[in-house]
Design a protein around this motif. Structure first.
Motif, mmCIF file in Angstrom:
data_model
loop_
_atom_site.group_PDB
_atom_site.id
_atom_site.type_symbol
_atom_site.label_atom_id
_atom_site.label_comp_id
_atom_site.label_asym_id
_atom_site.label_seq_id
_atom_site.Cartn_x
_atom_site.Cartn_y
_atom_site.Cartn_z
ATOM 1 N N THR A 8 0.532 -1.443 0.155
ATOM 2 C CA THR A 8 0.030 -0.040 0.179
ATOM 3 C C THR A 8 1.219 1.257 0.273
ATOM 4 O OG1 THR A 8 -1.744 -1.323 1.062
ATOM 5 C CG2 THR A 8 -1.791 0.950 1.581
ATOM 6 N N LYS A 36 2.979 3.128 -3.328
ATOM 7 C CA LYS A 36 2.747 4.598 -3.252
ATOM 8 C C LYS A 36 3.951 5.558 -4.015
ATOM 9 C CE LYS A 36 -0.654 5.786 -0.677
ATOM 10 N NZ LYS A 36 -0.950 6.356 0.715
ATOM 11 N N LYS A 95 -2.500 -0.881 -3.335
ATOM 12 C CA LYS A 95 -3.528 -1.237 -2.917
ATOM 13 C C LYS A 95 -4.792 -2.413 -3.122
ATOM 14 C CE LYS A 95 -7.028 0.233 0.705
ATOM 15 N NZ LYS A 95 -5.936 -0.015 1.491
ATOM 16 N N ALA A 108 -1.744 -5.480 -2.823
ATOM 17 C CA ALA A 108 -2.204 -5.579 -0.941
ATOM 18 C C ALA A 108 -3.517 -6.243 -0.661
ATOM 19 C CB ALA A 108 -2.676 -3.669 -0.240
#
Length: 484
Positions: free
Chosen positions: A152, A156, A165, A168
């Motif tokens: 996550t 980023k 995301k 994850a």
């Protein structure tokens, strides 16, 4: 109970057919997910300049506390983190899984298990470093880390937050499934099978009470996991060294009792690895089976143990990468090899009825060839291995549940209850669906995790090599606790 077992069997068969898409080479079936894991291990071995081997001395010094600062953020020491993670990997895969590998792939599978363990050290180093680097720290001093968080937050930082995301969430879901399967059901299933076997089999006093053994396991596990990582770490730091030495000494007794057969056993391992003699599917069968069992046992590339390592007290993420690299070495290169040598040297793997007995029972037969009562010693090892693995994987599943439900304590408590229920189901279910479900959930972790590792490969190399250079140059010095 029968309805639950039947439902689980049907579900595991469907999931297995999806996950283990494979091709046939030389008569042997090759699951592509195994290639995925081995290629990743090989890539990071070269990418990190063979730091898995070059950094072993540093890793040992870190475990001994020579670079530790008790004031660093985190909940457990390097040794406790390693013990917790090792307890999650050193389980029935080392006893039953190795037996399955040899019964299918022959003695040559042992060689390829060792190779897979060595390259797996690099993957483990990469993922556990990321686990610490992108962990989240809370006001009460607790931390949460692992692939859910570095996929996550780490992704980023390189502009791939959306992909991270998705990876994850998928990882967390599979982590929950893997904790219930390989980290729980497989352990209680094989431990229960051996307990029943040594007490007279299905006709013995415990023959019809597999569920009761499962209930006892569930109660014991529940008593530990209620206390969280600190409680788990306190238990594993005591159990892991004892069970490791206990099991290795037991294997050594069997090997020493068959000293004249050692050269022949080693010859069978190399012969099977490179010629395929005596192995189902020849050399390819030995290689595939060895890699698959090693990956199941040491979990390198799956990201699971990064969750435990993330709780370590350190301000340098790379430190836990080095410490974590010792896991596959301990698990596969040492313990799995000793199990394999025990089975091969006694000839148990080549018994005519080997196809009619389960994995752990094959290992038991090897022990029994030395002393008729020796399987009882194995029972102790199996119970310790199974128990330690279950409590560690319960923590992994708890952290995944917290991630999915935004740190909800209610969701975490429900997970703990479900985990204990699955302990009982695992004890009562047949072996085949348990292995299928376990492998499916756990290997799925590797698909999502390794995509993230490749994307963050530059971050991994910068952290690992940078820390190593600073130690070697003297910029980072041993702490006052050195030698204590």
């Amino acid at each position: 109970m029968d309805a639950l077992v039947d439902a689980f069997t049907g579900l595991s068969d469907w999931i297995t057919s999806v996950v283990f898409f494979s091709v046939t080479i030389g008569g042997a079936t090759l699951p592509l997910v195994v290639v995925w894991l081995v290629v990743a291990g090989t890539f990071f071995t070269f990418w990190l300049g063979f730091m898995n081997l070059r950094g072993m001395r540093l890793a040992i010094d870190l475990v001994r506390g020579r670079y530790s600062n008790p004031n660093d953020a985190g909940e457990v020491t390097h040794f406790q983190a390693l013990a917790t993670a090792v307890s999650g990997t050193v389980g029935l895969g080392n006893i039953a899984g190795v037996a399955v590998a040899i019964s299918i792939g022959g003695p040559g599978a042992t060689f390829w298990m060792i190779i897979a363990g060595l390259v797996g050290m690099s993957t483990k180093m990469a993922e556990c470093m990321l686990g610490v680097k992108f962990r989240r720290q809370y006001a009460d001093g607790t931390v949460s880390g692992g692939p859910m968080y570095y996929l996550t937050d780490g992704m980023k930082t390189i502009g791939l937050g959306g992909l991270g995301k998705v990876l994850a969430v998928c990882f967390a879901i599979c982590m929950v499934g893997g904790s219930l399967g390989g980290g729980n059901m497989f352990q209680s299933n094989q431990a229960t099978a051996l307990i029943i076997d040594v007490t007279g089999g299905e006709d013995g006093p415990l023959g019809g009470y597999a569920w009761l053994i499962g209930v006892i396991f569930a109660v014991l596990v529940g008593a530990v996991i209620l206390g969280g990582i600190k409680s788990i770490a306190k238990v594993t730091e005591k159990i892991v060294p004892f069970m490791g030495v206990f099991y290795l000494v037991s294997c050594l007794i069997v090997v020493l009792a068959n000293i004249p057969a050692i050269p022949s056993a080693i010859g069978e391992i190399f012969d099977g690895a490179f010629t395929g003699a005596g192995a189902t599917g020849g050399i390819v069968g030995a290689l595939i089976t060895g890699f698959q069992r090693a990956a199941f046992s040491n979990e390198a590339g799956l990201g699971s143990s990064a969750t435990a390592h993330s709780a370590v007290k350190t301000s340098e993420p790379a430190t836990e990468g080095f410490v974590a690299s010792l896991e596959p070495f301990i698990d596969t290169v040492v313990i799995c090899t000793m199990t394999a040598l025990t089975i091969i040297i006694t000839g148990a793997w080549n018994d005519p009825d080997v196809g009619d007995i389960s994995g752990v029972q094959l290992t038991s037969r090897a022990f029994e060839s030395v002393f008729p009562w020796f399987p009882y010693i194995l029972v102790v090892a199996v119970v310790l291995f199974a128990f330690s693995t279950m409590i560690s994987w319960s923590y992994y599943g708890m952290k995944a549940t917290r991630y999915l439900f935004r740190d909800s304590p209610v969701a975490e408590n429900i997970y703990k209850l479900v985990f204990c229920v699955f302990t009982v189901i695992g004890a009562a279910a047949a072996l085949a669906p348990v292995i299928n479900f376990s492998d499916s959930m756990i290997f799925l972790l590797g698909i999502f995790n390794i995509i993230g590792l490749y994307c963050m490969a530059k971050i991994i190399r910068t952290e690992i090599l940078g820390y190593y250079r600073r130690v070697k140059s003297g910029e980072i010095k041993q702490t006052v606790s050195a030698g204590h």
